[in-house]
Enzyme design. Structure first.
Site, PDB file in Angstrom:
ATOM      1  CE  LYS A 114      -4.293  -1.876   1.990  1.00 49.33           C
ATOM      2  NZ  LYS A 114      -5.249  -1.563   3.046  1.00 49.33           N
ATOM      3  CE  LYS A 206      -8.719  -9.372  -2.251  1.00 47.17           C
ATOM      4  NZ  LYS A 206      -8.384  -9.244  -0.946  1.00 47.17           N
ATOM      5  CE  LYS A 209     -13.445  -1.456  -0.914  1.00 44.78           C
ATOM      6  NZ  LYS A 209     -14.104  -1.066   0.590  1.00 44.78           N
TER       7      LYS A 209
END
Length: 344
Positions: A114, A206, A209
């Site tokens: 991230k 994956k 969103k």
């Protein structure tokens, strides 16, 4: 303190909820209600590890809560709340910050993913949020946590922190007349089919969103027509569906669609191939459209009904927070006694 078989899990209110969130978490939340004492949390404190627009965050908190309820979670039988309404999450997280070791956090792969290359510019919260996740679980002394593959490492960290706390404060735990293992070792509940729902445009990624392509995911707010269009346009290969599950391993897009069908129909991939093996994708996709619309359209409709009454959703969250805090405050009072704080 009476120990029960207690499940804790949470979903971040960041962006639109999609099919991966539903199959990987929310659908299972409803299924687990009969077997466990369940606590389901909208983890809004985790959400702000990266900047969120305040108005959008409030909307997303309500949306996640509405999704829980629309999918069948009983807000009266179980606890549904948002994390920031229960201050003991943050309070215990600080204590656990002082128990966890820096080296443990340095091994967390999700932070590396991230934060990317600019790690020096990442928030301290993003780095330390596995400790907050441990606090989320341990403040309720949860015994089980439903996790996907990407969260298993964080649950292992929670187990390590629980064990170290119990060891570090063993004498104080005993002196306070508490069980030797004050914090339990929470066990993972691994999902069945489609634990990792992949992108409809790339079977190696994956479903997310954050993907710039809306066609890569089925949102829980999508209409029946949108669901149908996305499934029909989903990436596939030119071969018919195989007859054996082993043959799916080299065909990620086929594997993903079969896994989605299996999870929506509460079957296993072998059973799906028993019905559709040898069929062309056009035939299988139409069956998947019919199934997905039948399963998701009622959830979508109920979500829209609930979101039209935000005061009701907030009442559910407030009631859940009061019940959650009753449990969390008892745990936190024991923790303060164990650590050596003087409390009111």
């Amino acid at each position: 303190m009476q120990m029960s078989q207690r499940v804790f899990s949470g979903v971040q209110p960041t962006g639109n909820l999609h099919l991966g969130n539903y199959l990987g978490a929310i659908k299972r939340f409803a299924e687990m209600q009969s077997g466990y004492d369940c606590i389901y949390c909208v983890v809004d404190m985790h959400a702000i590890t990266v900047w969120q627009d305040p108005a959008e965050l409030r909307r997303s908190i309500r949306e996640v809560a509405a999704a829980f309820l629309a999918a069948g979670v009983d807000g009266e039988k179980n606890i549904v709340f948002n994390q920031s309404q229960v201050p003991q999450h943050a309070e215990l997280a600080w204590v656990l910050n002082c128990v966890a070791r820096l080296g443990w956090l340095n091994r967390m792969t999700q932070f590396k993913e991230k934060a990317g290359k600019d790690r020096e510019n990442a928030s301290v919260g993003l780095y330390a949020y596995p400790n907050l996740m441990a606090a989320d679980i341990l403040v309720y002394r949860a015994t089980h946590v439903p996790v996907g593959e990407d969260q298993k490492q964080h649950l292992e960290l929670a187990r390590d922190i629980a064990q170290k706390f119990n060891n570090d404060f063993a004498a104080s735990i005993a002196a306070n007349g508490l069980a030797e293992k004050f914090f339990p070792q929470p066990e993972p509940l691994i999902a069945g089919p489609a634990t990792r729902v992949m992108s409809l445009r790339d079977g190696a990624k994956k479903m997310s969103k954050s993907d710039p392509s809306d066609a890569s995911r089925i949102n829980l707010t999508d209409s029946a027509d949108q669901i149908a269009a996305k499934i029909r346009k989903a990436k596939t290969d030119p071969l018919p569906l195989p007859d054996a599950v082993e043959e799916l391993k080299a065909r990620p897009e086929a594997d993903n669609l079969v896994g989605i069908y299996a999870a929506l129909s509460d079957a296993d991939p072998a059973a799906v191939l028993g019905e559709f093996g040898g069929a062309q994708f056009s035939q299988f996709k139409q069956a998947l459209v019919d199934l997905a619309v039948a399963k998701l359209a009622p959830i979508n409709a109920e979500m829209q009904r609930l979101l039209a009454d935000p005061a009701h959703v907030e009442r559910v969250l407030g009631d859940g927070a009061a019940r959650a805090e009753a449990i969390a405050s008892e745990t936190m009072n024991h923790v303060k006694d164990i650590v050596g704080f003087i409390r009111r």
